[in-house]
Design a protein around this motif. Sequence first.
Motif, mmCIF file in Angstrom:
data_model
loop_
_atom_site.group_PDB
_atom_site.id
_atom_site.type_symbol
_atom_site.label_atom_id
_atom_site.label_comp_id
_atom_site.label_asym_id
_atom_site.label_seq_id
_atom_site.Cartn_x
_atom_site.Cartn_y
_atom_site.Cartn_z
ATOM 1 N N HIS A 244 0.807 -1.217 0.000
ATOM 2 C CA HIS A 244 0.000 0.000 0.000
ATOM 3 C C HIS A 244 0.838 1.264 0.000
ATOM 4 O O HIS A 244 0.434 2.288 -0.553
ATOM 5 C CB HIS A 244 -0.949 0.000 1.205
ATOM 6 N N HIS A 245 2.011 1.213 0.650
ATOM 7 C CA HIS A 245 2.842 2.419 0.683
ATOM 8 C C HIS A 245 3.331 2.770 -0.723
ATOM 9 O O HIS A 245 3.461 3.940 -1.066
ATOM 10 C CB HIS A 245 4.026 2.225 1.623
ATOM 11 N N CYS A 246 3.589 1.753 -1.545
ATOM 12 C CA CYS A 246 4.020 2.015 -2.924
ATOM 13 C C CYS A 246 2.874 2.605 -3.742
ATOM 14 O O CYS A 246 3.061 3.549 -4.528
ATOM 15 C CB CYS A 246 4.520 0.724 -3.578
ATOM 16 N N LEU A 247 1.657 2.054 -3.579
ATOM 17 C CA LEU A 247 0.493 2.583 -4.298
ATOM 18 C C LEU A 247 0.203 4.020 -3.875
ATOM 19 O O LEU A 247 -0.047 4.894 -4.713
ATOM 20 C CB LEU A 247 -0.723 1.703 -4.028
ATOM 21 N N ALA A 248 0.254 4.272 -2.565
ATOM 22 C CA ALA A 248 -0.046 5.614 -2.059
ATOM 23 C C ALA A 248 0.959 6.636 -2.564
ATOM 24 O O ALA A 248 0.595 7.748 -2.959
ATOM 25 C CB ALA A 248 -0.071 5.601 -0.532
ATOM 26 N N SER A 249 2.247 6.270 -2.561
ATOM 27 C CA SER A 249 3.267 7.217 -3.014
ATOM 28 C C SER A 249 3.135 7.482 -4.516
ATOM 29 O O SER A 249 3.351 8.602 -4.965
ATOM 30 C CB SER A 249 4.667 6.682 -2.691
ATOM 31 N N THR A 250 2.763 6.457 -5.290
ATOM 32 C CA THR A 250 2.581 6.651 -6.731
ATOM 33 C C THR A 250 1.408 7.576 -7.013
ATOM 34 O O THR A 250 1.494 8.479 -7.852
ATOM 35 C CB THR A 250 2.358 5.298 -7.427
ATOM 36 N N ILE A 251 0.300 7.357 -6.298
ATOM 37 C CA ILE A 251 -0.867 8.226 -6.473
ATOM 38 C C ILE A 251 -0.511 9.666 -6.112
ATOM 39 O O ILE A 251 -0.899 10.617 -6.789
ATOM 40 C CB ILE A 251 -2.040 7.722 -5.618
ATOM 41 N N ASP A 252 0.251 9.830 -5.056
ATOM 42 C CA ASP A 252 0.662 11.168 -4.630
ATOM 43 C C ASP A 252 1.557 11.830 -5.680
ATOM 44 O O ASP A 252 1.414 13.009 -5.985
ATOM 45 C CB ASP A 252 1.388 11.074 -3.294
ATOM 46 N N GLN A 253 2.484 11.044 -6.265
ATOM 47 C CA GLN A 253 3.379 11.573 -7.295
ATOM 48 C C GLN A 253 2.602 12.025 -8.529
ATOM 49 O O GLN A 253 2.984 12.984 -9.206
ATOM 50 C CB GLN A 253 4.405 10.524 -7.694
ATOM 51 N N LEU A 254 1.509 11.326 -8.828
ATOM 52 C CA LEU A 254 0.713 11.654 -10.004
ATOM 53 C C LEU A 254 -0.328 12.731 -9.723
ATOM 54 O O LEU A 254 -1.148 13.041 -10.580
ATOM 55 C CB LEU A 254 0.019 10.395 -10.528
ATOM 56 N N GLY A 255 -0.278 13.277 -8.516
ATOM 57 C CA GLY A 255 -1.193 14.370 -8.177
ATOM 58 C C GLY A 255 -2.571 13.924 -7.763
ATOM 59 O O GLY A 255 -3.509 14.719 -7.770
#
Length: 896
Positions: A244-255
Motif C-alpha cells: 500500500h505504501h508504494c500505491l499511495a506514493s505513486t498516487i501522490d506523485q501523479l497528483g
Amino acid sequence: MKIIAGLGYDDRLPNDLPKHYNSLICGEQGLIAELEFRAGIVSADISQVARNVSYLKALKFANKDERFYSQSLRVDPLASAEALLAWRDWAILHGWQHEESSTDKGRMVDLAAVEKVFESVGSSLGERIYALFSRLNLLASSVTSLELHHPRLSWPALYQKFFDSLESVGVSVTEVCMAISPQAPVDSDLGKLQRALIGEYKGALGLQDDGTLKLFSAGSEQLAAEYAIREANDSTLIISRGGHHCLASTIDQLGGNSTGLGDLSIYRAPNQLLLLMLQCAWQTPSAEVMLQYLSLPTGRFGRLRRKLARRFRDLPGYDRSHWQSVIDEFVSDALTDDPEQDEASLRSAIDEWLPICLCPSDDAMPIELAISLTDRVAKYWNVTLSLSEHEQAKVIFSAAYAAADAVSQALQDWPENDISKIQLNRLITMVLSVGNSRLCSTRETSCFDVVSNAEVTQLYTRSISKVTWVNPEVLNMVEVPPLSQEELTGIPLAPDASQKAILKQHALARSYAPLLAAEQSLTLISTHSKSELLKLQIGSLVDTNIWPTLEDAILCNEAIGASAQQVKETPLPREQRWWSLDCPVIAPRAVESYSSLATLALRPHEYVLKYAAEISEGAIESLSADVRLKGNLAHHLIEAWINEHPWTGQPIDRSDISVWLDNKLPVMIRQIALPLAQPGMQVEQLRFQQQMLEAIDRLMKALVAANIVGVEPERQLEYNGKLGNLVGTMDIFCELDDGRFAIIDLKWGGYNKYREELKAGRPLQLATYAHIAEGNRIRELADAGYFILSRAELLCNSAVLFPTAIVVEPDDPTSLKRTWQQFEAVLRWRIDHLSAGQIEVTYGGAGPDDDSTPPSDTLDLVSIEDSARKNGSGSFKSTYKAVDTWRNLIGNIKEH
C-alpha cells in the motif's frame, strides 16, 4: 441487527458496497469485535508485541526443567516466544483446554506447563470466542441474524461451533454464498482461463496473446504499483496486500487525492527515529547509524543535528568536547531569537536528543534507559500529532506514536533488568512490521478502487472491467504449526488431513473471485519468486511457470500503457579547460591556509566552487576505515601521546608506548573513528595498533637522535604577509638547543608521492609552514620533513639534523624559501586569472593548453598534472574519496 460476515472482509473494502438497512459488514476478526461490544466485553488494547514479552516471561519461569524449547530460548528468546505464542494461540482456537485432565502429548505437555504461569495480557482470538459462549443470551437480544458469505466449512472449527451455539439461542445463521460466473468473452484468453478455473474448459487453453491476460514478474513493488495505477480507470480493481505504501506514493506523485491506504513502509523517517535513537545509545554505536540519526529530517533540534553531522563526517565518533562549540553556537543563536527561553532547560533538552553512547556496554542496555528513550520518542510524536494540521502527516505521525508506545509497553514488562542489542532490535522490528495501516485505522476513497484481499470482490455492486493483482496469493487465515499427529490428539478441533485439504480448496476457490469478475483484462504481477498455490494453479492452466518481466515489457513498449517515457537525449557536457565569467572572482580571502592555497594553485576550479560559490558536500556519505580516517586518528594519537608524556629528550621504552596504546586506542576510536570499531574490523584495528606502535616508537627515536630539546604538537601560527593572513598548524614543531626549529609533517600514506615532491624540490606544504614560522621571527629553520606513519619512516632532503631519516636528495639544489617564492609566484598568476574571470579546470577530461603554463622560474604545473595523471586513476581525489565532489560540475563524467 443483521451482521454480514465474510473471510477477508476485515481489511480494506471496495468503494461501492451493497446497500443494507440496519446491517453491518465485517470479517472474521471484526465479527468477534462487534459481538464483544454487544455482549458488554471490553477488549484490552494490548499490542501483540506486549503479548510476546509476557509469554517470554512465562517461558523463562517454566524453563526450570529442560524443555523442548530451552536451547532456542537461550539463543533467541524473543523469536522463540513469538513462535511458541503463535502455536499456543492456534491450539486454543482449535479447542485446546490445557487442563489437568487434558490428553496432552509431546511438546504440548511443556506448553501446558507454561500456561500455568502465563499471566496473559490481552487475549487470543480463540480465548475471545470462548468468552462469548457465556453471553449468548445477550447476543440473541441484539443480533437478529448472521449472514455468512462463505460456507461454514471454510471457517475455523471453533467459529463453526460458535455459529451452532448462536443458532441454539435463536440467532439466524445463514449461508449466502455469492458465486461469480465468468465475465469475459468466451473466445478471449481471459475468458478461457475463467472457464478453466471453474472446470468448464477442458484441455489446453490455446492462448492467442490478445492482451486480455497478462502475467508479469517485477523486480520491485514500487514498479508494480506504478504500472497498476497508470493502467487504472474508474472500473479497475487493484488488489495489493502488502504494497500500500508504494500505491499511495505513486498516487501522490501523479497528483491524486489521498487514498487512506496507510503505509506499511518502515523506512519513512518517522519510523526510523526510535530505531536510530536507541541504536545510538550503545557504548560503541555504528558510525553509519550515528550519521543517519544526526541527518534524520525528523525529531527535535534537526538543524543542530545536521551541523553536528558535518562535524561527525570529518571525525566520525563521539567526543562531547569536539561538538561543544557547535552546541554553544546553536544555544547562543536560539537565545538571541528568543531571549525569554531558559538556557538550562534548552541545554537539558539538547542532551536528551543527543543520547549518544549512554549505555555502559555493547552487550546489554538497562531497561530503564531503553524505556526512557522510547517514552521520549512516543511523547514527541504525540505532541507533533496534536499540532499537525496535514491529514496525511497525521496518519504517519499517529503510526509512529503507536509504534513507540507499543515498544514502551513491551519493555516495561521485560523479564530482565537489561536487554541485548539483538533482542531490542527484534522488538522494534516486530512492532514496525505490523505496519502503519494496522496501527492507525484510516478509510478514504478515491477514483482508484484498491483492496487488500481477493474475497471482497463479491461485495462489488458494479462491473469490473480490469483487475490488477500485485502478488496474487491464496489467503490462509491461520498458519498451522508443525505439530505431530500425536501432539494433535490433545487439540480436539484440529483439522485432519482431509479437512486441511477441504480448507485449502475453499481458500483457493475464494481467490478465484477477482479472476472471474474481470470483464476485459486481468493482470497478475509477482514481485517474488517463491512458490504459491494460486500462481502454481494458473501456471498449470496456461502451461507456463515463468512469467515475463514487467521491466522488459515496458522497455519493449508492448502496448501495455506503462509509465515508460523515452529518455530525452541530452549530450554530456563538453570537456572544457577554461571557464570564462563576466565578473572577477575575489582572491585571496581574508584568511588562507596551505590546503586552500594548494587548491588555488593546482585546482583553481575547486577553489572557486568551494570558497567563492560556497558549494559544499552534504552530510550523507559512506563512512569507512579508509586512509583519511586512519590519518586523522593517527594525528590525534600522536598529539595525545606528546601531551600526556611531556618531552624530556630521553629515550622512551617501546613497551611503555604499547601499554599506553592498549588503553588509549579503544577510547579514541570511539571518539573519532567509529568505523574502525565495527564488527569485522578487529584484524584491521590490531594492524593499525601495530602500525602506530612502530610509528610512535620510530618518531620518538628520530627526535632523540636529533637532540631535540622541545616538542610541541599541533603548533598553530599566523603570518600576515603579501598574500594576506596565512594560518598553519604544524603537526610536530621541534626546538633545538641553539634556538633553531624544525618541522615534521605527519602523513598516513603517500610514501611515493612525498618522495617525489622532495626529489623535485617542491615540498609545498613544508615550504608554506616554513614561511609562516619564519614570518613570526622564530629564528632559523634547521630542517623539515614528512613522517609517513603507515611505514614509520621520516623523509628529508638530508640527514644532517635527523640522522635516522631516509634522505631524498633533490635533483637540483634548492631551499624551502626558494620553493615558497615559486609557489607564491604561481598563486599570484592564478589570482590574476581569477580577477579577469578566467578559471582553469585542471585534472579533468581536457588536458593542458598553451595558457596552462605559468611564467618561467615558477612551479611546473603542467608536469605536476601529467605526473598525477600517470600515477593516479584519473580522479585527483582517488586517494581516499570514491567520488570527486566536483566531477559532474567540471564535465569529468567518466574516469579513464
